[in-house]
Design a protein around this motif. Structure first.
Motif, PDB file in Angstrom:
ATOM      1  N   PRO A 207       8.831   0.700  -1.898  1.00 10.13           N
ATOM      2  CA  PRO A 207       8.416   0.310  -3.243  1.00 10.13           C
ATOM      3  C   PRO A 207       7.210  -0.624  -3.231  1.00 10.13           C
ATOM      4  CG  PRO A 207      10.241  -1.058  -2.559  1.00 10.13           C
ATOM      5  CD  PRO A 207      10.042  -0.050  -1.459  1.00 10.13           C
ATOM      6  N   TYR A 209       5.754  -4.126  -4.852  1.00  6.64           N
ATOM      7  CA  TYR A 209       6.263  -5.366  -5.436  1.00  6.64           C
ATOM      8  C   TYR A 209       5.234  -5.876  -6.437  1.00  6.64           C
ATOM      9  CZ  TYR A 209       9.565  -5.014  -1.609  1.00  6.64           C
ATOM     10  OH  TYR A 209      10.532  -4.562  -0.747  1.00  6.64           O
ATOM     11  N   CYS A 298       8.362   1.043  -8.436  1.00  6.06           N
ATOM     12  CA  CYS A 298       8.005  -0.377  -8.515  1.00  6.06           C
ATOM     13  C   CYS A 298       9.261  -1.223  -8.664  1.00  6.06           C
ATOM     14  CB  CYS A 298       7.077  -0.635  -9.700  1.00  6.06           C
ATOM     15  SG  CYS A 298       5.550   0.329  -9.665  1.00  6.06           S
ATOM     16  N   THR A 299       9.290  -2.351  -7.979  1.00 10.72           N
ATOM     17  CA  THR A 299      10.431  -3.255  -8.102  1.00 10.72           C
ATOM     18  C   THR A 299      10.436  -3.994  -9.427  1.00 10.72           C
ATOM     19  OG1 THR A 299       9.227  -5.110  -7.120  1.00 10.72           O
ATOM     20  CG2 THR A 299      10.428  -3.644  -5.609  1.00 10.72           C
ATOM     21  N   ARG A 300       9.244  -4.120 -10.034  1.00 10.14           N
ATOM     22  CA  ARG A 300       9.045  -4.826 -11.300  1.00 10.14           C
ATOM     23  C   ARG A 300       9.065  -6.345 -11.125  1.00 10.14           C
ATOM     24  NH1 ARG A 300       9.384  -0.447 -14.544  1.00 10.14           N
ATOM     25  NH2 ARG A 300       9.052  -1.586 -16.473  1.00 10.14           N
ATOM     26  N   SER A 337      16.626 -12.905  -8.729  1.00  7.78           N
ATOM     27  CA  SER A 337      17.323 -11.749  -8.189  1.00  7.78           C
ATOM     28  C   SER A 337      18.141 -12.161  -6.968  1.00  7.78           C
ATOM     29  CB  SER A 337      16.328 -10.653  -7.787  1.00  7.78           C
ATOM     30  OG  SER A 337      16.956  -9.636  -7.046  1.00  7.78           O
ATOM     31  N   THR A 339      18.744 -10.098  -4.603  1.00 12.35           N
ATOM     32  CA  THR A 339      18.399  -9.152  -3.533  1.00 12.35           C
ATOM     33  C   THR A 339      17.131  -9.517  -2.777  1.00 12.35           C
ATOM     34  OG1 THR A 339      17.169  -7.762  -5.107  1.00 12.35           O
ATOM     35  CG2 THR A 339      19.510  -7.262  -4.758  1.00 12.35           C
ATOM     36  N   TYR A 340      16.405 -10.513  -3.209  1.00  5.22           N
ATOM     37  CA  TYR A 340      15.168 -10.851  -2.512  1.00  5.22           C
ATOM     38  C   TYR A 340      14.820 -12.315  -2.735  1.00  5.22           C
ATOM     39  CZ  TYR A 340      12.055 -11.450  -6.514  1.00  5.22           C
ATOM     40  OH  TYR A 340      11.430 -11.932  -7.639  1.00  5.22           O
TER      41      TYR A 340
END
Length: 367
Positions: A207, A209, A298-300, A337, A339-340
């Protein structure tokens, strides 16, 4: 038959010359050089402007694409590989209009990983950099044109960096846009593992970022900054997006940006004088394009943390030396988030270099 022979020969000769003129440029044109650095004696300086006057006034400074920009973009269309590279590298693209103060910190970040990254610098030719570049930055200046905040010249500069990075090394798989005020928040191995997780077999599906926002209160004013219907029909309001200027694009999206012309023609138009406070095309073009072209890719969100809590005249909070601490680094890494984490942060004043270097090995690069 004899009388018509000269006419037949003339027609054959004309056809041959026409074919030669059409085919010769395609067959014999030499490859265009990659716009990399200008070296003056023992001191390396950024290249002179490729067009436009330094310090020029008025909207759209430096946004007109010259023949060299178009030619290099065409080379990306013809030559840029979108397949799997032998080795996956990260292209760090620095967009600057002042000295690269944090180059020593980046050098410590890069140390020991020369086979996994490349550096590219677009330095505004209106500004003379006083600090000599450190090894990773030496020889990495791309041909530049003047830039100005809140102006499509910043889009043009980012596109120019993408072109240079795409043509320079087919192993560049990610393209991170940074400013001279950005600093790393993690070690290079931590960033690399986040971008290229072992379970991802094919980097071309990784993806991008990039922050993509909709429904923000400032969007109506930003959308009509060039006029009520100026963005139509290419960009209806419900497809207009905003986001951070700083992104990390996967290679397929970097190629998409460089090839794209339709939306670029819209976003490069100057804003109305009364709309200058809402004119930030560098925050609009990339999220709008990527959301329209590949929203699922895209992760957005962006990997670069910015503090807007006490912004002033459109500038985010600028950290000063007394604010630098292990606690600040921990706070900047956190995101909304689960997740990151953020990998970079801005905006840091030059006097932060010393305190950041003091905690580089014990805090920043100790993951």
């Amino acid at each position: 038959m004899t009388a018509s022979s000269p006419m037949v020969l003339s027609l054959l000769l004309f056809a041959s010359l026409t074919a030669l003129l059409v085919l010769a440029p395609r067959a014999s044109s030499p490859p265009l050089p990659l716009p990399l650095p200008v070296v003056v004696g023992d001191e390396e300086a950024p290249p002179a402007a490729g067009g436009g006057a330094a310090g020029s006034s008025g909207g759209g400074a430096g946004v007109e694409e010259g023949p060299e920009d178009l030619a290099l973009s065409r080379r990306v269309t013809l030559d840029a590989s979108e397949g799997a590279a032998v080795a996956s590298k990260v292209a760090f693209m620095f967009l600057t209009n002042s000295d690269l103060t944090f180059a020593p910190l980046w050098e410590r970040f890069f140390a020991g990983h020369a086979d996994r990254f490349n550096v590219y610098v677009h330095a505004d030719p209106a500004v003379r950099l006083r600090l000599p570049p450190t090894p990773s930055f030496r020889g990495r200046f791309v041909a530049a044109k003047p830039t100005r905040r809140g102006d499509p010249s910043l889009i043009a500069a980012a596109r120019r960096l993408l072109v240079a990075a795409l043509l320079d090394d087919p192993a560049n798989a990610y393209f991170a846009l940074l400013s001279q005020h950005c600093v790393p928040l993690h070690s290079f191995p931590r960033l690399y593992e986040a971008l290229f997780p072992p379970k991802a077999a094919h980097h071309h599906r990784l993806p991008s970022y990039i922050e993509v926002l909709a429904g923000e209160p400032q969007m109506p004013a930003r959308y009509v900054a060039r006029g009520d219907d100026a963005m139509l029909p290419e960009v209806p309001f419900d497809r207009f997006r905003i986001g951070s200027q700083f992104f990390t694009l996967a290679r397929r999206h970097a190629v998409l940006v460089v090839r794209e012309r339709r939306l670029w023609r819209k976003f490069r138009e100057p804003c109305l004088p009364e709309s200058q406070d809402s004119c930030y095309p560098e925050e609009h073009y990339f999220p709008t394009l990527l959301d329209m072209a590949d929203p699922a890719g895209c992760t957005r969100y962006t990997l670069t943390r910015v503090n807007w809590t006490d912004s002033f005249e459109g500038h985010p909070h600028t950290y000063a030396a007394p604010e630098v601490s292990p606690r600040l680094i921990a706070e900047l890494r956190q995101s909304n988030s689960s997740t990151y984490e953020h990998m970079f942060a801005r905006k840091f004043a030059p006097d932060c270099l010393g305190p950041l270097m003091a905690i580089a090995d014990t805090v920043i690069f100790k993951d």
